[in-house]
Enzyme design. Structure first.
Site, PDB file in Angstrom:
ATOM      1  N   HIS A  82      35.354  -4.536 -57.649  1.00 31.91           N
ATOM      2  CA  HIS A  82      34.119  -4.897 -58.340  1.00 31.91           C
ATOM      3  C   HIS A  82      34.391  -6.081 -59.240  1.00 31.91           C
ATOM      4  CE1 HIS A  82      30.379  -4.606 -60.514  1.00 31.91           C
ATOM      5  NE2 HIS A  82      29.952  -3.811 -59.559  1.00 31.91           N
ATOM      6  N   ASP A 108      29.795   2.696 -54.269  1.00 36.24           N
ATOM      7  CA  ASP A 108      29.491   2.915 -52.856  1.00 36.24           C
ATOM      8  C   ASP A 108      30.510   3.800 -52.154  1.00 36.24           C
ATOM      9  OD1 ASP A 108      27.118   1.403 -52.664  1.00 36.24           O
ATOM     10  OD2 ASP A 108      28.316  -0.404 -52.871  1.00 36.24           O
TER      11      ASP A 108
HETATM   12  N1  COA Z   1      39.714  -4.595 -50.515  1.00 40.37           N
HETATM   13  C1  COA Z   1      40.895  -5.235 -50.615  1.00 40.37           C
HETATM   14  N2  COA Z   1      41.173  -6.148 -51.568  1.00 40.37           N
HETATM   15  C2  COA Z   1      40.217  -6.400 -52.469  1.00 40.37           C
HETATM   16  C3  COA Z   1      38.968  -5.762 -52.434  1.00 40.37           C
HETATM   17  C4  COA Z   1      38.742  -4.828 -51.404  1.00 40.37           C
HETATM   18  N3  COA Z   1      37.555  -4.192 -51.311  1.00 40.37           N
HETATM   19  N4  COA Z   1      38.203  -6.212 -53.451  1.00 40.37           N
HETATM   20  C5  COA Z   1      38.957  -7.113 -54.094  1.00 40.37           C
HETATM   21  N5  COA Z   1      40.168  -7.237 -53.507  1.00 40.37           N
HETATM   22  C6  COA Z   1      41.260  -8.128 -53.909  1.00 40.37           C
HETATM   23  C7  COA Z   1      41.021  -9.502 -53.293  1.00 40.37           C
HETATM   24  O1  COA Z   1      41.617  -9.615 -52.038  1.00 40.37           O
HETATM   25  C8  COA Z   1      41.667 -10.391 -54.334  1.00 40.37           C
HETATM   26  O2  COA Z   1      43.055 -10.369 -54.140  1.00 40.37           O
HETATM   27  P1  COA Z   1      43.931 -11.702 -54.297  1.00 40.37           P
HETATM   28  O3  COA Z   1      43.809 -12.075 -55.754  1.00 40.37           O
HETATM   29  O4  COA Z   1      45.318 -11.289 -53.911  1.00 40.37           O
HETATM   30  O5  COA Z   1      43.323 -12.742 -53.397  1.00 40.37           O
HETATM   31  C9  COA Z   1      41.361  -9.676 -55.648  1.00 40.37           C
HETATM   32  O6  COA Z   1      41.213  -8.310 -55.315  1.00 40.37           O
HETATM   33  C10 COA Z   1      40.085 -10.197 -56.330  1.00 40.37           C
HETATM   34  O7  COA Z   1      39.022 -10.054 -55.400  1.00 40.37           O
HETATM   35  P2  COA Z   1      37.779 -11.019 -55.288  1.00 40.37           P
HETATM   36  O8  COA Z   1      37.374 -11.099 -53.838  1.00 40.37           O
HETATM   37  O9  COA Z   1      38.045 -12.300 -56.006  1.00 40.37           O
HETATM   38  O10 COA Z   1      36.687 -10.220 -56.099  1.00 40.37           O
HETATM   39  P3  COA Z   1      35.147 -10.595 -56.250  1.00 40.37           P
HETATM   40  O11 COA Z   1      34.810 -10.280 -57.648  1.00 40.37           O
HETATM   41  O12 COA Z   1      34.839 -11.964 -55.772  1.00 40.37           O
HETATM   42  O13 COA Z   1      34.418  -9.600 -55.245  1.00 40.37           O
HETATM   43  C11 COA Z   1      33.523  -7.591 -54.369  1.00 40.37           C
HETATM   44  C12 COA Z   1      33.903  -8.367 -55.651  1.00 40.37           C
HETATM   45  C13 COA Z   1      32.759  -6.337 -54.769  1.00 40.37           C
HETATM   46  C14 COA Z   1      32.601  -8.477 -53.517  1.00 40.37           C
HETATM   47  C15 COA Z   1      34.815  -7.254 -53.595  1.00 40.37           C
HETATM   48  O14 COA Z   1      35.625  -6.395 -54.379  1.00 40.37           O
HETATM   49  C16 COA Z   1      34.506  -6.626 -52.255  1.00 40.37           C
HETATM   50  O15 COA Z   1      34.245  -7.335 -51.293  1.00 40.37           O
HETATM   51  N6  COA Z   1      34.519  -5.269 -52.168  1.00 40.37           N
HETATM   52  C17 COA Z   1      34.204  -4.582 -50.925  1.00 40.37           C
HETATM   53  C18 COA Z   1      32.680  -4.519 -50.735  1.00 40.37           C
HETATM   54  C19 COA Z   1      32.053  -3.492 -51.657  1.00 40.37           C
HETATM   55  O16 COA Z   1      32.500  -2.363 -51.751  1.00 40.37           O
HETATM   56  N7  COA Z   1      30.940  -3.922 -52.290  1.00 40.37           N
HETATM   57  C20 COA Z   1      30.192  -3.041 -53.175  1.00 40.37           C
HETATM   58  C21 COA Z   1      30.292  -3.484 -54.589  1.00 40.37           C
HETATM   59  S1  COA Z   1      29.528  -2.305 -55.671  1.00 40.37           S
END
Ligand code: COA
Length: 386
Positions: free
Chosen positions: A266, A322
């Site tokens: 998140h 979720d």
């Molecule tokens: N699975 C694996 N790794 C994850 C992850 C996940 N669901 N969410 C974050 N990470 C990791 C990223 O790979 C990144 O690692 P790195 O620094 O080595 O590259 C780090 O954590 C930061 O992630 P980032 O993508 O920059 O976070 P964000 O703030 O841009 O994205 C979300 C937030 C919610 C979009 C992201 O966590 C995600 O896609 N989650 C899965 C979808 C989900 O469950 N969405 C519902 C949200 S309530």
């Protein structure tokens, strides 16, 4: 010019007094009230009024609001006709977006277009808010029956918001524990600061578009798997893992391939999402009520969370809302592709609270960009392009 931050991470997009997140401590509050206390003492109806008005309502204020939600549940017959013309294979989020947008045609609300001052009229804003929140569950359940070839089940005004939703979905009086779970899920999903769909609602509202346009834009935004659509993906993922014993190896393979783990991570939380903790407890209560029989998905989810703790906690990646909501909905018999529409029913409260706040001190959203294209150049005639 200030630096460009991808995804606007950490960039304040508005001032708001509706909800707050402490992402390091894992605290979420609506109007200052911790979410745990609202889940314990409140209802979705009361929480919605709290989000809209800013304070816990008196008994009389709540009764009036509840009554207005109950009396606005029916929708015009031709919305059913419109839905019947849509392909039964349509994803319920796209259908919901279409149906909500169509409310603007069936119940025009163009006050903002004809007289921008009326947008700030609280009676108009409240009236529109009630009508949309009351009708969202009707639209969601109507589609469930229509796509299966049946007539929709009429809403009942003698049932609470949560109970009536389950009744319209299944056609039978819901079990009280299902009503309690649904009510809790609705409270938990109602609001979450400036998330992507709420931001979309704000941007749309800032142009003085109608509230149907505001909610339709937000529904489209919520539908993506990085936002509300993740709850569906979680079930696919747990079914793919199949057995708790496979969780750790499955996770290692996904992380090695740099794939997303649905229901984890998140932007705001660096610890476990407090809503995930509440939902997990709710599932355990549900299991106890069912005589301790645990569905295989929950066991797999627990194993995956434990494996992820070792591998992702250092990055601040933990289960989000979720992760457990979909498992509960599945156990309750809600169809997989209706999970996100259920989320939308609830989040409409937050979207419309932010719409109201935005209109109270509106300035159109018009950010800038960092241009990375070609410098200005002369047009080349087609015949000279080679
Ligand atoms: N699975 C694996 N790794 C994850 C992850 C996940 N669901 N969410 C974050 N990470 C990791 C990223 O790979 C990144 O690692 P790195 O620094 O080595 O590259 C780090 O954590 C930061 O992630 P980032 O993508 O920059 O976070 P964000 O703030 O841009 O994205 C979300 C937030 C919610 C979009 C992201 O966590 C995600 O896609 N989650 C899965 C979808 C989900 O469950 N969405 C519902 C949200 S309530």
């Amino acid at each position: 010019m200030s630096d460009y931050l991808p995804g606007l991470e950490g960039v304040p997009a508005t001032e708001s007094n509706i909800s707050d997140i402490d992402g390091n401590k894992g605290i979420l509050s609506y109007r200052g009230y911790p979410i745990q206390q609202l889940v314990e003492h409140s209802t979705f109806e009361e929480t919605t009024l709290l989000l809209l008005d800013g304070d816990l309502p008196s008994a009389q204020e709540l009764a009036i609001f509840d009554e207005s939600l109950r009396t606005n549940r029916r929708v015009k017959f031709n919305i059913r006709t419109l839905m019947k013309a849509l392909p039964s294979t349509g994803h319920p989020m796209e259908i919901l977006q279409t149906a909500v947008a169509s409310l603007g045609v069936f119940y025009p609300a163009n006050e903002c277009l004809t007289s921008p001052e009326s947008c700030t009229n609280l009676d108009y804003v409240h009236n529109m808010t009630v009508k949309i929140i009351a009708r969202m569950p009707v639209l969601v359940t109507m589609w469930e029956h229509i796509r299966n070839g049946y007539d929709p089940i009429e809403p009942r005004s003698d049932l609470s918001f949560a109970a009536n939703f389950l009744y319209m979905l299944n056609g039978e009086e819901p079990d009280p524990i299902y009503v309690e779970i649904m009510d809790t899920c609705l409270i938990l999903h109602a609001e979450h600061t400036i998330n992507a769909s709420t931001f979309a609602a704000l941007v749309t509202g800032s142009t003085l578009a109608s509230p149907y346009g505001v909610v339709a834009a937000a529904i489209g935004t919520l539908s993506g798997p990085l936002h509300g659509g993740a709850n569906e993906k979680v079930i696919d993922m747990l079914e793919e893992i199949d057995n708790p014993k496979n969780a750790a190896a499955w996770l290692d393979k996904k992380l090695k391939n740099k794939e997303k783990i649905w229901g984890f991570g998140h932007r705001e939380y660096k610890v476990k999402d407090p809503r995930a903790t509440i939902l997990q407890g709710l599932f355990e209560k549900f299991v106890a009520d069912r005589g301790g029989i645990v569905g295989p998905l929950f066991e797999t989810a627990l194993a995956l969370e434990a494996a992820a703790e070792d591998r992702l906690a250092a990055k601040g990646v933990f289960p989000n809302v979720d992760f457990y909501s979909g498992i509960l909905y599945k156990e309750m018999g809600i169809p997989l592709d209706q999970f996100t529409p259920v989320f939308a029913i609830s989040r409409a409260a937050g979207w419309l609270a932010h719409w109201r706040e935005q209109l109270g001190d509106n300035r159109i959203f018009r950010p800038t960009q960092v241009y990375t294209g070609s410098p200005n150049r002369d047009y080349v005639l087609r015949s000279d392009r080679g």
